[in-house]
Design a protein around this motif. Structure first.
Motif, PDB file in Angstrom:
ATOM      1  N   ASN A   1     -16.133 -30.304  96.386  1.00 28.59           N
ATOM      2  CA  ASN A   1     -16.950 -30.181  95.175  1.00 28.59           C
ATOM      3  C   ASN A   1     -17.346 -31.543  94.616  1.00 28.59           C
ATOM      4  O   ASN A   1     -17.364 -31.740  93.412  1.00 28.59           O
ATOM      5  CB  ASN A   1     -16.235 -29.325  94.126  1.00 28.59           C
ATOM      6  CG  ASN A   1     -14.896 -29.881  93.662  1.00 28.59           C
ATOM      7  OD1 ASN A   1     -14.792 -30.446  92.577  1.00 28.59           O
ATOM      8  ND2 ASN A   1     -13.852 -29.730  94.463  1.00 28.59           N
TER       9      ASN A   1
ATOM     10  N   ASP B   1     -17.516 -17.023  99.835  1.00 29.06           N
ATOM     11  CA  ASP B   1     -16.797 -18.271 100.124  1.00 29.06           C
ATOM     12  C   ASP B   1     -15.350 -18.204  99.647  1.00 29.06           C
ATOM     13  O   ASP B   1     -14.412 -18.557 100.373  1.00 29.06           O
ATOM     14  CB  ASP B   1     -17.500 -19.449  99.463  1.00 29.06           C
ATOM     15  CG  ASP B   1     -18.888 -19.710 100.028  1.00 29.06           C
ATOM     16  OD1 ASP B   1     -19.221 -19.127 101.086  1.00 29.06           O
ATOM     17  OD2 ASP B   1     -19.626 -20.496  99.409  1.00 29.06           O
TER      18      ASP B   1
ATOM     19  N   GLU C   1     -24.605 -33.053  95.935  1.00 28.84           N
ATOM     20  CA  GLU C   1     -24.111 -31.929  95.143  1.00 28.84           C
ATOM     21  C   GLU C   1     -23.647 -30.861  96.132  1.00 28.84           C
ATOM     22  O   GLU C   1     -24.428 -30.037  96.600  1.00 28.84           O
ATOM     23  CB  GLU C   1     -25.227 -31.411  94.247  1.00 28.84           C
ATOM     24  CG  GLU C   1     -24.794 -31.050  92.839  1.00 28.84           C
ATOM     25  CD  GLU C   1     -24.236 -29.641  92.721  1.00 28.84           C
ATOM     26  OE1 GLU C   1     -23.686 -29.135  93.721  1.00 28.84           O
ATOM     27  OE2 GLU C   1     -24.331 -29.078  91.615  1.00 28.84           O
ATOM     28  N   GLU C   2     -22.350 -30.894  96.472  1.00 25.58           N
ATOM     29  CA  GLU C   2     -21.840 -30.105  97.587  1.00 25.58           C
ATOM     30  C   GLU C   2     -22.034 -28.602  97.400  1.00 25.58           C
ATOM     31  O   GLU C   2     -22.347 -27.899  98.357  1.00 25.58           O
ATOM     32  CB  GLU C   2     -20.359 -30.417  97.811  1.00 25.58           C
ATOM     33  CG  GLU C   2     -20.088 -31.817  98.327  1.00 25.58           C
ATOM     34  CD  GLU C   2     -20.254 -31.970  99.835  1.00 25.58           C
ATOM     35  OE1 GLU C   2     -20.394 -30.943 100.540  1.00 25.58           O
ATOM     36  OE2 GLU C   2     -20.231 -33.116 100.308  1.00 25.58           O
ATOM     37  N   TYR C   3     -21.851 -28.085  96.201  1.00 27.30           N
ATOM     38  CA  TYR C   3     -22.030 -26.646  95.993  1.00 27.30           C
ATOM     39  C   TYR C   3     -23.467 -26.218  96.311  1.00 27.30           C
ATOM     40  O   TYR C   3     -23.703 -25.166  96.910  1.00 27.30           O
ATOM     41  CB  TYR C   3     -21.707 -26.272  94.547  1.00 27.30           C
ATOM     42  CG  TYR C   3     -20.246 -26.174  94.194  1.00 27.30           C
ATOM     43  CD1 TYR C   3     -19.238 -26.448  95.122  1.00 27.30           C
ATOM     44  CD2 TYR C   3     -19.857 -25.791  92.915  1.00 27.30           C
ATOM     45  CE1 TYR C   3     -17.896 -26.351  94.776  1.00 27.30           C
ATOM     46  CE2 TYR C   3     -18.513 -25.684  92.562  1.00 27.30           C
ATOM     47  CZ  TYR C   3     -17.540 -25.979  93.491  1.00 27.30           C
ATOM     48  OH  TYR C   3     -16.218 -25.875  93.138  1.00 27.30           O
ATOM     49  N   GLU C   4     -24.401 -27.029  95.883  1.00 27.37           N
ATOM     50  CA  GLU C   4     -25.807 -26.703  96.134  1.00 27.37           C
ATOM     51  C   GLU C   4     -26.158 -26.843  97.607  1.00 27.37           C
ATOM     52  O   GLU C   4     -26.815 -25.978  98.193  1.00 27.37           O
ATOM     53  CB  GLU C   4     -26.696 -27.607  95.278  1.00 27.37           C
ATOM     54  CG  GLU C   4     -28.178 -27.306  95.404  1.00 27.37           C
ATOM     55  CD  GLU C   4     -29.012 -28.144  94.451  1.00 27.37           C
ATOM     56  OE1 GLU C   4     -30.044 -28.678  94.904  1.00 27.37           O
ATOM     57  OE2 GLU C   4     -28.639 -28.259  93.271  1.00 27.37           O
TER      58      GLU C   4
ATOM     59  N   ILE D   1     -12.357 -26.208  98.170  1.00 27.14           N
ATOM     60  CA  ILE D   1     -13.794 -26.208  98.432  1.00 27.14           C
ATOM     61  C   ILE D   1     -14.337 -27.560  97.985  1.00 27.14           C
ATOM     62  O   ILE D   1     -14.177 -27.945  96.823  1.00 27.14           O
ATOM     63  CB  ILE D   1     -14.489 -25.051  97.712  1.00 27.14           C
ATOM     64  CG1 ILE D   1     -13.981 -23.724  98.302  1.00 27.14           C
ATOM     65  CG2 ILE D   1     -16.006 -25.160  97.827  1.00 27.14           C
ATOM     66  CD1 ILE D   1     -14.592 -22.492  97.686  1.00 27.14           C
TER      67      ILE D   1
ATOM     68  N   TRP E   1     -20.739 -17.649  96.379  1.00 29.52           N
ATOM     69  CA  TRP E   1     -19.394 -17.990  95.950  1.00 29.52           C
ATOM     70  C   TRP E   1     -18.389 -16.872  96.181  1.00 29.52           C
ATOM     71  O   TRP E   1     -17.222 -17.148  96.495  1.00 29.52           O
ATOM     72  CB  TRP E   1     -19.407 -18.417  94.477  1.00 29.52           C
ATOM     73  CG  TRP E   1     -19.976 -17.429  93.514  1.00 29.52           C
ATOM     74  CD1 TRP E   1     -21.288 -17.283  93.144  1.00 29.52           C
ATOM     75  CD2 TRP E   1     -19.246 -16.429  92.786  1.00 29.52           C
ATOM     76  NE1 TRP E   1     -21.424 -16.266  92.223  1.00 29.52           N
ATOM     77  CE2 TRP E   1     -20.194 -15.732  91.986  1.00 29.52           C
ATOM     78  CE3 TRP E   1     -17.906 -16.071  92.712  1.00 29.52           C
ATOM     79  CZ2 TRP E   1     -19.828 -14.686  91.142  1.00 29.52           C
ATOM     80  CZ3 TRP E   1     -17.530 -15.030  91.866  1.00 29.52           C
ATOM     81  CH2 TRP E   1     -18.493 -14.354  91.104  1.00 29.52           C
TER      82      TRP E   1
ATOM     83  N   HIS F   1     -23.009 -22.694  97.807  1.00 30.16           N
ATOM     84  CA  HIS F   1     -21.883 -22.042  97.140  1.00 30.16           C
ATOM     85  C   HIS F   1     -22.293 -21.358  95.838  1.00 30.16           C
ATOM     86  O   HIS F   1     -21.695 -20.343  95.457  1.00 30.16           O
ATOM     87  CB  HIS F   1     -20.783 -23.076  96.865  1.00 30.16           C
ATOM     88  CG  HIS F   1     -19.536 -22.509  96.269  1.00 30.16           C
ATOM     89  ND1 HIS F   1     -18.785 -21.536  96.896  1.00 30.16           N
ATOM     90  CD2 HIS F   1     -18.898 -22.775  95.086  1.00 30.16           C
ATOM     91  CE1 HIS F   1     -17.741 -21.222  96.133  1.00 30.16           C
ATOM     92  NE2 HIS F   1     -17.794 -21.952  95.030  1.00 30.16           N
ATOM     93  N   TYR F   2     -23.308 -21.880  95.171  1.00 31.86           N
ATOM     94  CA  TYR F   2     -23.752 -21.234  93.936  1.00 31.86           C
ATOM     95  C   TYR F   2     -24.255 -19.812  94.191  1.00 31.86           C
ATOM     96  O   TYR F   2     -24.151 -18.944  93.316  1.00 31.86           O
ATOM     97  CB  TYR F   2     -24.857 -22.060  93.277  1.00 31.86           C
ATOM     98  CG  TYR F   2     -24.380 -23.355  92.677  1.00 31.86           C
ATOM     99  CD1 TYR F   2     -23.442 -23.365  91.650  1.00 31.86           C
ATOM    100  CD2 TYR F   2     -24.866 -24.580  93.119  1.00 31.86           C
ATOM    101  CE1 TYR F   2     -22.992 -24.553  91.089  1.00 31.86           C
ATOM    102  CE2 TYR F   2     -24.435 -25.775  92.566  1.00 31.86           C
ATOM    103  CZ  TYR F   2     -23.491 -25.754  91.557  1.00 31.86           C
ATOM    104  OH  TYR F   2     -23.047 -26.943  91.007  1.00 31.86           O
TER     105      TYR F   2
ATOM    106  N   TRP G   1     -10.563 -25.886  93.216  1.00 33.44           N
ATOM    107  CA  TRP G   1     -11.966 -25.537  92.957  1.00 33.44           C
ATOM    108  C   TRP G   1     -12.438 -26.324  91.747  1.00 33.44           C
ATOM    109  O   TRP G   1     -11.716 -26.439  90.750  1.00 33.44           O
ATOM    110  CB  TRP G   1     -12.087 -24.031  92.711  1.00 33.44           C
ATOM    111  CG  TRP G   1     -13.493 -23.531  92.609  1.00 33.44           C
ATOM    112  CD1 TRP G   1     -14.316 -23.151  93.629  1.00 33.44           C
ATOM    113  CD2 TRP G   1     -14.255 -23.336  91.409  1.00 33.44           C
ATOM    114  NE1 TRP G   1     -15.528 -22.738  93.155  1.00 33.44           N
ATOM    115  CE2 TRP G   1     -15.517 -22.847  91.784  1.00 33.44           C
ATOM    116  CE3 TRP G   1     -13.982 -23.536  90.055  1.00 33.44           C
ATOM    117  CZ2 TRP G   1     -16.512 -22.547  90.860  1.00 33.44           C
ATOM    118  CZ3 TRP G   1     -14.971 -23.240  89.119  1.00 33.44           C
ATOM    119  CH2 TRP G   1     -16.224 -22.745  89.529  1.00 33.44           C
TER     120      TRP G   1
END
Length: 435
Positions: A22, A50, A36-39, A20, A47, A43-44, A64
Motif C-alpha cells: 500500500n 483481494d 499508488e499501489e491500490y490503484e 497488501i 478489494w 484494489h479499489y 492493510w
C-alpha cells in the motif's frame, strides 16, 4: 467488539499474516508517475476478492493501509465511505484482524512540503485520531508509520519522493519529523483507546564488513538502523553513538533532549527483512572509496538480527514483512528457512509473536514511478498469489499457499512454544485477541 487481554507464548497464539502493498506517493513531478499501489493493482475495485485471499489461506491477521490522501481531500474534511465498507468486511465477515498502516509514505496534496511541513506531526496525528475515534470498536492494532528509514531515504537523502530533499541533513530532518509524528499519533490513539497496540514497523537489516578495520563503521550503520526506535523511546542521549552525528548535521541537543523527556512505550517491534536486500557488505572499492553491496542472499543472519533487536528493546517482535525474489522454489526455500529460524529463536526465549509474508499478491515495482514502459513491465512477483495477466480468474495460487497453510494448521510443529518469561501473559497481541 470486546477484545480480551491478549496472551501469547503457545503456538496457537501466533499471528500468521500477509500484507497488501500500500505504498502511496500520489504526487508526481514532470517525467514521473504517481505510485499508488491500490490503484495500479485495481484494489479499489476488487478489494473483496483481494482480501478474501487471506481467509482462503487461513491467515488470522493482515497488514492493510489507509490512503490518507483519499480520505482527507481537504484539511479536516474526511470521506470514510470506502473505509466504512472495507474495515467491517475484514473484521466481521472474514474474521481477520487488521494491523492498520496509517501512514505508508504518502501525504495529502493539501499538505505543502509534505513531511518537511512544520505542522506535519499535528496533521498526521489529527488524521489518526479521526480514524481511531471512528473505528475503535473494530480496530485495535496500528502501525503509526511504515519504515521510517526508507521514508527518510527516499524523501530526505535521495530526493526521489516529496518533499524532494537531498543529503544527510535532509535525511535527518525528515527522520525527526516522522518520529515526532509517530509519537503524537501514538499518544492520541492511546488516549482514545488505551487498549490499542502499536506495531512499530521498520526496515531492519545487517551490515557485514570485508575488512576488520571497517568494523567501527559497521557498528555505526547498525545504530543508524535503530535511529527511529531510539528517538521515540527516549534513548537518544548524549552518550548515544549517533548523538554527535546528529548535532553536527544541525540538530539541536535540546531537540534530542525533548525526545528523551517524552518517550513512548514500544508495544511491538515490527521487523521487515528481505534476504536478498537486507544484509549489506561494507568494503573499499577499487578507487579506495567506501562502498556497499548486497550479501548473504540466503538470509543467514536473520536469527542474529532478531536476537539483537530483542536484547536491545526487550519487547515482543513481529515479522511484519518478509519474502524473497526469484522462482517459486527460491521463495519456498526462504519460507521454510525463515520459519525454522523463528522456531529456533522462540525456543531461545526471543518473543517472535507473528510472521507476515509480504505482499499477499503481485505488487508494482517502485521503478514504475520513473519508468516509461507499460504497467505490466513493473509487476513484482513476491506474493503468495500471482496476478493472472491472461484474463479470467484474477489470482493464480502459487505453491507457497499450501506450504503456509500447513504451518498454520500445525503451528506446534512449525514455530513451537515460546520458552522463557514471555511464555505467559503479556500485553502483546495474539490470534486469540481477535474475537
Amino acid at each position: 467488539m470486546k477484545q480480551p487481554k491478549p496472551q501469547f507464548g503457545g503456538a496457537r497464539d501466533f499471528l500468521w499474516a500477509a500484507g497488501i502493498e500500500n505504498t502511496f506517493v500520489p504526487q508526481a513531478r514532470n517525467g514521473q508517475r504517481p505510485l499508488e499501489e491500490y490503484e495500479l493493482l485495481g484494489h479499489y475495485d476488487h478489494w473483496r476478492e483481494d482480501l478474501s485471499l487471506a481467509r482462503d489461506v487461513g491467515l488470522n491477521s493482515i497488514r492493510w493501509g489507509v490512503p490518507w490522501h483519499r480520505v482527507e481531500h481537504e484539511r479536516g474534511q474526511f470521506d470514510w465511505k470506502w473505509i466504512d465498507e472495507v474495515i467491517p468486511f475484514m473484521v466481521e465477515d472474514l474474521k481477520i484482524t487488521p494491523i492498520i498502516d496509517l501512514m505508508h509514505y504518502g501525504c495529502p496534496f493539501w499538505l505543502k512540503r509534505e513531511f518537511a511541513n512544520p505542522d506535519y506531526p499535528k496533521y498526521v496525528a489529527d488524521y489518526a485520531a479521526a480514524f481511531a475515534d471512528r473505528y475503535k470498536h473494530l480496530i485495535k492494532w496500528y502501525t503509526p508509520l511504515n519504515e521510517p528509514i526508507i521514508n527518510s531515504l527516499m524523501c530526505g537523502l535521495r530526493g526521489l519522493w516529496p518533499p524532494y530533499i537531498k543529503g544527510e541533513n535532509g535525511y535527518i530532518r525528515i527522520m525527526l519529523q516522522l518520529a515526532r509524528g509517530i509519537k503524537r499519533t501514538v499518544n492520541v490513539i492511546k488516549e482514545i483507546d488505551p487498549s490499542s497496540v502499536m506495531f512499530h514497523v521498520e526496515a531492519t537489516g545487517m551490515t557485514r564488513t570485508a575488512r576488520k578495520d571497517l568494523a567501527v563503521l559497521a557498528r555505526e550503520e547498525k545504530h543508524r538502523g535503530y535511529i527511529c526506535y531510539d528517538l521515540i523511546s527516549g534513548r537518544m542521549t548524549e552518550d548515544h553513538l549517533l548523538f554527535s552525528w546528529l548535532v553536527r548535521n544541525g540538530v539541536s541537543p535540546d531537540e534530542l533532549e525533548a525526545f528523551c523527556q517524552t518517550p513512548i512505550k514500544l508495544d511491538v517491534l515490527g521487523m521487515n527483512f528481505y534476504p536478498q536486500w537486507s544484509t549489506k557488505l561494507l568494503y573499499i572499492d577499487k578507487r579506495g572509496r567506501l562502498a556497499f553491496s548486497e550479501t548473504e542472499p540466503d538470509g543467514g543472519g536473520f536469527m542474529e538480527l532478531l536476537t539483537d533487536y530483542y536484547e536491545r528493546y526487550r519487547v515482543p517482535i513481529m515479522i511484519t514483512e518478509t519474502s524473497a525474489v526469484g522462482s517459486d522454489e527460491i521463495r519456498e526455500r526462504w519460507l521454510e528457512s525463515s520459519v525454522a529460524m523463528i522456531k529456533n529463536v522462540r525456543q531461545a526465549g526471543v518473543p517472535v509473536i507473528g510472521y507476515t509474508w509480504f505482499p499477499l499478491f503481485t505488487m508494482v515495482d517502485w521503478r514504475y514511478r520513473f519508468g516509461k514502459e507499460p504497467l505490466d513491465h513493473y509487476y513484482l512477483e513476491l506474493g503468495l498469489y500471482r496476478l493472472n495477466r491472461d484474463g479470467g480468474k484474477r489470482w493464480i495460487e502459487t505453491h507457497l499457499v499450501e506450504k503456509i497453510k500447513r504451518y498454520i494448521e500445525d503451528p506446534e510443529k512449525a514455530i513451537g512454544r515460546l520458552n522463557g518469561s514471555y511464555g505467559s501473559t503479556s500485553e502483546a497481541p495474539s490470534a486469540a485477541s481477535k474475537t
